[in-house]
Motif scaffolding. Structure first.
Motif, PDB file in Angstrom:
ATOM      1  N   PHE A  15      20.563  11.070  -1.525  1.00  9.32           N
ATOM      2  CA  PHE A  15      21.789  11.735  -1.952  1.00  9.32           C
ATOM      3  C   PHE A  15      22.735  12.082  -0.801  1.00  9.32           C
ATOM      4  O   PHE A  15      23.618  12.918  -0.942  1.00  9.32           O
ATOM      5  CB  PHE A  15      21.475  12.966  -2.814  1.00  9.32           C
ATOM      6  CG  PHE A  15      20.590  12.620  -3.981  1.00  9.32           C
ATOM      7  CD1 PHE A  15      21.081  11.879  -5.040  1.00  9.32           C
ATOM      8  CD2 PHE A  15      19.242  12.972  -3.992  1.00  9.32           C
ATOM      9  CE1 PHE A  15      20.266  11.516  -6.105  1.00  9.32           C
ATOM     10  CE2 PHE A  15      18.413  12.618  -5.045  1.00  9.32           C
ATOM     11  CZ  PHE A  15      18.930  11.877  -6.103  1.00  9.32           C
ATOM     12  N   PHE A  16      22.518  11.428   0.340  1.00  7.10           N
ATOM     13  CA  PHE A  16      23.485  11.455   1.437  1.00  7.10           C
ATOM     14  C   PHE A  16      23.768  10.011   1.837  1.00  7.10           C
ATOM     15  O   PHE A  16      22.851   9.184   1.896  1.00  7.10           O
ATOM     16  CB  PHE A  16      22.941  12.212   2.657  1.00  7.10           C
ATOM     17  CG  PHE A  16      22.897  13.695   2.467  1.00  7.10           C
ATOM     18  CD1 PHE A  16      24.023  14.471   2.675  1.00  7.10           C
ATOM     19  CD2 PHE A  16      21.727  14.323   2.062  1.00  7.10           C
ATOM     20  CE1 PHE A  16      23.985  15.852   2.494  1.00  7.10           C
ATOM     21  CE2 PHE A  16      21.677  15.693   1.880  1.00  7.10           C
ATOM     22  CZ  PHE A  16      22.808  16.459   2.103  1.00  7.10           C
ATOM     23  N   GLU A  17      25.035   9.710   2.094  1.00  8.04           N
ATOM     24  CA  GLU A  17      25.404   8.357   2.473  1.00  8.04           C
ATOM     25  C   GLU A  17      24.845   7.997   3.835  1.00  8.04           C
ATOM     26  O   GLU A  17      24.579   8.865   4.666  1.00  8.04           O
ATOM     27  CB  GLU A  17      26.930   8.191   2.450  1.00  8.04           C
ATOM     28  CG  GLU A  17      27.667   9.246   3.220  1.00  8.04           C
ATOM     29  CD  GLU A  17      28.069  10.425   2.363  1.00  8.04           C
ATOM     30  OE1 GLU A  17      29.256  10.773   2.387  1.00  8.04           O
ATOM     31  OE2 GLU A  17      27.199  10.995   1.685  1.00  8.04           O
ATOM     32  N   ASP A  18      24.665   6.709   4.068  1.00 10.31           N
ATOM     33  CA  ASP A  18      24.118   6.253   5.339  1.00 10.31           C
ATOM     34  C   ASP A  18      25.100   6.425   6.485  1.00 10.31           C
ATOM     35  O   ASP A  18      24.706   6.709   7.610  1.00 10.31           O
ATOM     36  CB  ASP A  18      23.720   4.771   5.244  1.00 10.31           C
ATOM     37  CG  ASP A  18      22.464   4.560   4.410  1.00 10.31           C
ATOM     38  OD1 ASP A  18      21.843   5.565   3.998  1.00 10.31           O
ATOM     39  OD2 ASP A  18      22.114   3.396   4.165  1.00 10.31           O
ATOM     40  N   GLU A  31      31.572   6.579  -6.111  1.00  8.94           N
ATOM     41  CA  GLU A  31      31.175   7.632  -7.049  1.00  8.94           C
ATOM     42  C   GLU A  31      31.851   7.439  -8.408  1.00  8.94           C
ATOM     43  O   GLU A  31      31.236   7.651  -9.453  1.00  8.94           O
ATOM     44  CB  GLU A  31      31.533   9.002  -6.475  1.00  8.94           C
ATOM     45  CG  GLU A  31      30.605   9.486  -5.390  1.00  8.94           C
ATOM     46  CD  GLU A  31      29.200   9.742  -5.896  1.00  8.94           C
ATOM     47  OE1 GLU A  31      29.034  10.567  -6.828  1.00  8.94           O
ATOM     48  OE2 GLU A  31      28.266   9.105  -5.386  1.00  8.94           O
ATOM     49  N   GLY A  32      33.119   7.045  -8.378  1.00 10.03           N
ATOM     50  CA  GLY A  32      33.844   6.838  -9.624  1.00 10.03           C
ATOM     51  C   GLY A  32      33.274   5.688 -10.441  1.00 10.03           C
ATOM     52  O   GLY A  32      33.058   5.809 -11.654  1.00 10.03           O
ATOM     53  N   GLY A  72      23.875   4.405  -3.443  1.00 10.24           N
ATOM     54  CA  GLY A  72      23.426   5.515  -2.607  1.00 10.24           C
ATOM     55  C   GLY A  72      23.756   5.363  -1.137  1.00 10.24           C
ATOM     56  O   GLY A  72      24.119   6.330  -0.468  1.00 10.24           O
ATOM     57  N   ALA A  73      23.650   4.164  -0.619  1.00  9.08           N
ATOM     58  CA  ALA A  73      23.933   3.955   0.806  1.00  9.08           C
ATOM     59  C   ALA A  73      25.399   4.202   1.131  1.00  9.08           C
ATOM     60  O   ALA A  73      25.742   4.594   2.255  1.00  9.08           O
ATOM     61  CB  ALA A  73      23.541   2.536   1.208  1.00  9.08           C
ATOM     62  N   VAL A  74      26.281   3.985   0.156  1.00  8.28           N
ATOM     63  CA  VAL A  74      27.722   4.149   0.388  1.00  8.28           C
ATOM     64  C   VAL A  74      28.155   5.596   0.214  1.00  8.28           C
ATOM     65  O   VAL A  74      28.829   6.172   1.081  1.00  8.28           O
ATOM     66  CB  VAL A  74      28.534   3.247  -0.565  1.00  8.28           C
ATOM     67  CG1 VAL A  74      30.032   3.444  -0.330  1.00  8.28           C
ATOM     68  CG2 VAL A  74      28.149   1.798  -0.391  1.00  8.28           C
TER      69      VAL A  74
END
Length: 232
Positions: A15-18, A31-32, A72-74
């Motif tokens: 839940f945090f971007e890379d 997210e959209g 998730g990575a983004v």
């Protein structure tokens, strides 16, 4: 500076971007789109002929797992304003990033609700002002508390792939075992106003407050289970 959009996030973490240097616009767009697709799954699984709570739970949880793994990575794969807002309140995300995420999540959910109705050739229902029942408030409080506890505890895992499956498994059970079907997401609650069903504006507003409060409580509980070693 863009690199300061995330202040205290461990790496790698669910839940945090890379890469926090990626533009807020690109991360918000992820997210959209993710919330848009999630909402189509939420609404479409309920409108499908012969659908049941079990079939809906499998469809929604499976879709959410896939979306978190994909995006998730983004962006971190939130698709839920409660996650984003709690991260901001704990100084883990900057305000401009938070605003971008929450705006994209709400717009994505509304668009998903409209498109899902279009796919089934149904028009949006007329919103009502019926007050929510006590049982529905309790349902959303428990469903959101459980979901957010899973989310925030998963961020402490040594593997960033734990979160998607843990969240999906909880959601599968919560959809079947709660009266409201575990909405547990302010964006989805707002998006329901654009769906063929007759959602209550008053219930949606109350659900949003319950969901955010439950998410904040879950974050506090998580900090007890996993205290910051710098504060011991």
């Amino acid at each position: 500076m863009e690199s300061r959009h995330l202040i205290a996030a461990p790496r790698p973490s669910c839940f945090f971007e890379d890469d926090s240097t990626v533009s807020v616009l690109r991360r918000s767009a992820a997210e959209g789109v993710g919330t848009f697709l999630l909402m189509i799954s939420v609404v479409g699984s309920g409108l499908q002929k012969g659908s049941s709570p079990l079939s809906s739970s499998i469809a929604i949880s499976g879709s959410l797992i896939a979306l978190i793994l994909a995006f998730g990575a983004v962006s971190g794969g939130h698709f839920n304003p409660t996650i984003t807002l709690v991260q901001w309140s704990r100084n883990q995300r900057r305000l401009d990033c938070t605003v971008g995420y929450v705006t994209a999540q709400i717009l994505g959910s509304v668009a998903g609700g409209l498109v899902a109705g279009l796919m089934f050739d149904l028009t949006p229902g007329r919103p009502t002002c019926e007050p929510p029942t006590l049982s529905s408030l309790a349902s959303e409080g428990i469903a959101t508390f459980g979901l957010m506890t899973i989310v925030f505890c998963s961020t402490k895992s040594t593997s960033k792939f734990v979160g998607p499956f843990a969240v999906g498994l909880w959601l599968m059970g919560a959809i079947v075992s709660t009266p409201t079907g575990s909405i547990a997401n302010p964006a989805v609650a707002i998006g329901l106003l654009a769906t063929p069903g007759s959602a209550s504006v008053l219930a949606v507003l109350t659900f949003i407050m319950i969901q955010i409060a439950s998410g904040s409580l879950a974050a506090q509980i998580t900090s007890v289970f996993y205290p910051d070693p710098r504060r011991l």
